[in-house]
Design a protein around this motif. Sequence first.
Motif, PDB file in Angstrom:
ATOM      1  N   LYS A  63      55.464  28.381  11.255  1.00 54.84           N
ATOM      2  CA  LYS A  63      56.100  28.476  12.569  1.00 54.84           C
ATOM      3  C   LYS A  63      55.183  29.011  13.669  1.00 54.84           C
ATOM      4  N   LEU A  64      54.115  29.731  13.327  1.00 55.50           N
ATOM      5  CA  LEU A  64      53.252  30.314  14.351  1.00 55.50           C
ATOM      6  C   LEU A  64      52.111  29.383  14.780  1.00 55.50           C
ATOM      7  N   HIS A  65      52.013  28.221  14.132  1.00 61.24           N
ATOM      8  CA  HIS A  65      50.952  27.278  14.510  1.00 61.24           C
ATOM      9  C   HIS A  65      51.595  25.934  14.833  1.00 61.24           C
TER      10      HIS A  65
ATOM     11  N   LEU B  12      48.385  42.392   6.784  1.00 63.22           N
ATOM     12  CA  LEU B  12      47.623  41.530   7.692  1.00 63.22           C
ATOM     13  C   LEU B  12      46.142  41.858   7.618  1.00 63.22           C
ATOM     14  N   ALA B  13      45.816  43.129   7.486  1.00 61.74           N
ATOM     15  CA  ALA B  13      44.411  43.500   7.363  1.00 61.74           C
ATOM     16  C   ALA B  13      43.830  42.909   6.100  1.00 61.74           C
ATOM     17  N   ALA B  14      44.640  42.955   5.024  1.00 63.54           N
ATOM     18  CA  ALA B  14      44.175  42.375   3.762  1.00 63.54           C
ATOM     19  C   ALA B  14      44.011  40.881   3.898  1.00 63.54           C
TER      20      ALA B  14
ATOM     21  N   PRO C  17      53.812  38.454   8.113  1.00 61.96           N
ATOM     22  CA  PRO C  17      52.457  38.517   7.541  1.00 61.96           C
ATOM     23  C   PRO C  17      52.017  37.180   6.947  1.00 61.96           C
ATOM     24  N   LEU C  18      52.931  36.462   6.305  1.00 61.06           N
ATOM     25  CA  LEU C  18      52.591  35.175   5.711  1.00 61.06           C
ATOM     26  C   LEU C  18      52.271  34.152   6.799  1.00 61.06           C
ATOM     27  N   SER C  19      53.101  34.146   7.847  1.00 60.63           N
ATOM     28  CA  SER C  19      52.903  33.187   8.932  1.00 60.63           C
ATOM     29  C   SER C  19      51.605  33.449   9.673  1.00 60.63           C
TER      30      SER C  19
ATOM     31  N   LYS D  51      48.375  30.948  10.025  1.00 65.22           N
ATOM     32  CA  LYS D  51      47.851  30.621  11.361  1.00 65.22           C
ATOM     33  C   LYS D  51      46.364  30.944  11.454  1.00 65.22           C
ATOM     34  N   ASN D  52      45.971  32.104  10.960  1.00 69.18           N
ATOM     35  CA  ASN D  52      44.563  32.496  11.012  1.00 69.18           C
ATOM     36  C   ASN D  52      43.687  31.552  10.191  1.00 69.18           C
ATOM     37  N   TYR D  53      44.222  31.095   9.071  1.00 70.87           N
ATOM     38  CA  TYR D  53      43.464  30.158   8.230  1.00 70.87           C
ATOM     39  C   TYR D  53      43.220  28.840   8.975  1.00 70.87           C
TER      40      TYR D  53
END
Length: 560
Positions: A339-341, A32-34, A298-300, A304-306
């Motif tokens: 799924k997280l967005h 996630l940091a990466a 981590p993928l989700s 979401k952050n993007y």
Amino acid sequence: MPHHPSSPRRLLPRKLLQRRPAVAACAAVAVLAAAAILLAAPTTEAPSRTLLAGGSIPSRSREDPHATAEGRFVESSSLPPAEAPPPSLKASFSSRITPAGPSIFLAPAPSPVESVDDRVMEEPEQPDIKENLPKESAPFLQEPISSDSTSSSDVSEDLDMSVHTVPPPNPEIPLWSTAADAELIYAKKEIANAPLVSGHPDLYAPLFRNVSIFKRSYELMEALLKVYIYHDGAKPIFHSPFLKGIYASEGWFMKLIEGADQDFVVRDPNRAHLFYLPYSSRQLEHNLYVPGSNTLEPLSIFVKNYIDMISAKFPYWNRTKGADHFFVACHDWGPYTTKLHDELRKNTIKALCNADLSEGVFIRGRDVSLPETYVRSPRKPLNGIGGKPASQRSILAFFAGQMHGRVRPILLRHWGDKDADMRIYSRLPRRITRRMNYVQHMKSSKYCICPMGYEVNSPRIVEAIYYGCVPVIIADNFVLPFDDVLDWGAFSVVVPESDVPRLKEVLLEIPESRYVAMQSNVRKVQRHFLWHAKPVKYDIFHMILHSVWFSRVNQVLQVQ
């Protein structure tokens, strides 16, 4: 016999999710940091994989990179003089929107199969990570279209003119209106009143649900469509297509739409009808998944952050809550990473190979079923296409592949080495491959069996079309590729999973004349599934883009 490079496309058993090691959790945090670094990095940078996850990224090559894809974009749209939209449509208009206006959703043909997933021959097992996916109903069915223009009574029987008003799923009213909205509304009216078509030299009516509607919609796409591609996002997750292997469809589309000399791309986002999110689900898995972690978190979170970054930096996502945005994903995990967005999962047009209605992620009528194409050589994507004529196909039915999922073991149990007409194998024995390999079997068989594996999508379906073999699709809840426009009953056989024990009987009940017609149609529909280094009219690149365009047109609301 084709061999698929290892690829964690398969999802891990749910029971393993309850035993995640602490180490995996730590690794996920590192990833996630990466991911934050990737999102913040400018587009022009292409960080090496060793910068991700604080050290190294799993560089397992699970598929071959092969194809190429180029997009076309026109900044000036012109229709034939008699059909051009009035100048007033180009001007701004009131932002009040009402659900009125013609709807061009066509009554869906009988639901094909339920689920089809496979990886062509020797595919590696993949983790099963369908964790806590929200289950939402998706009863909204879209009526596909068909196209051909010019009126004629000869084609009336080929047209389903049951165009009726059906409100789109979860319609979102834009916060403000644009000239692009006016053009979409104009296109919707034009498509709903498409003139009848007959004898079109490039479009064979029996292949389509409604060839007249498809033709008019395609014409309007060529004349009007503008796509804006976000430049944000660093490689390798963004702007880095895989061009070879079983996930090549998403890579080819990205390559072609971002290529030079596009006909559809526009630099001014204020003129865009659609916004493309240029990330690769294959690259997400390849660079961010932590082996052994049994989680897609981590993928989700990365996705979401993007989207959060895009919506904070630009106003376009917020205008429609993502309804005019789309992404293209062929990896099995593509649907689950949304799924997280909520807005991404519910509103965005998702072009997915894993088009499974039972998961509650794919929304029929809004989302697009993406063909899964196995590209062996990017430089020669059309190499080896073709097969024997119907009269020279001596094998009744053929399948060879791994025994994963719920259908294939049943298929092997009932038909493996039990009937000379039914060539069903887990793997082709060497004694057989010495005389005839996998591709030669497909080119010599009347019917190619395409059973689901862990997921519904399968490259075998398009492979069968490439080799002139009538696909026999065994999977429930699967929305077939280009189901919005193509009539799969004209060139394939859909068999319920429960009918596997009587599969030979089902095939023998098909009259020879019907088989010959289907095999001929397979050869005719082939052109709509072919990749070209430079896109060709009505090819797979344009068919994918048209399905996204058609979905957006169907969703647009009438403006007062």
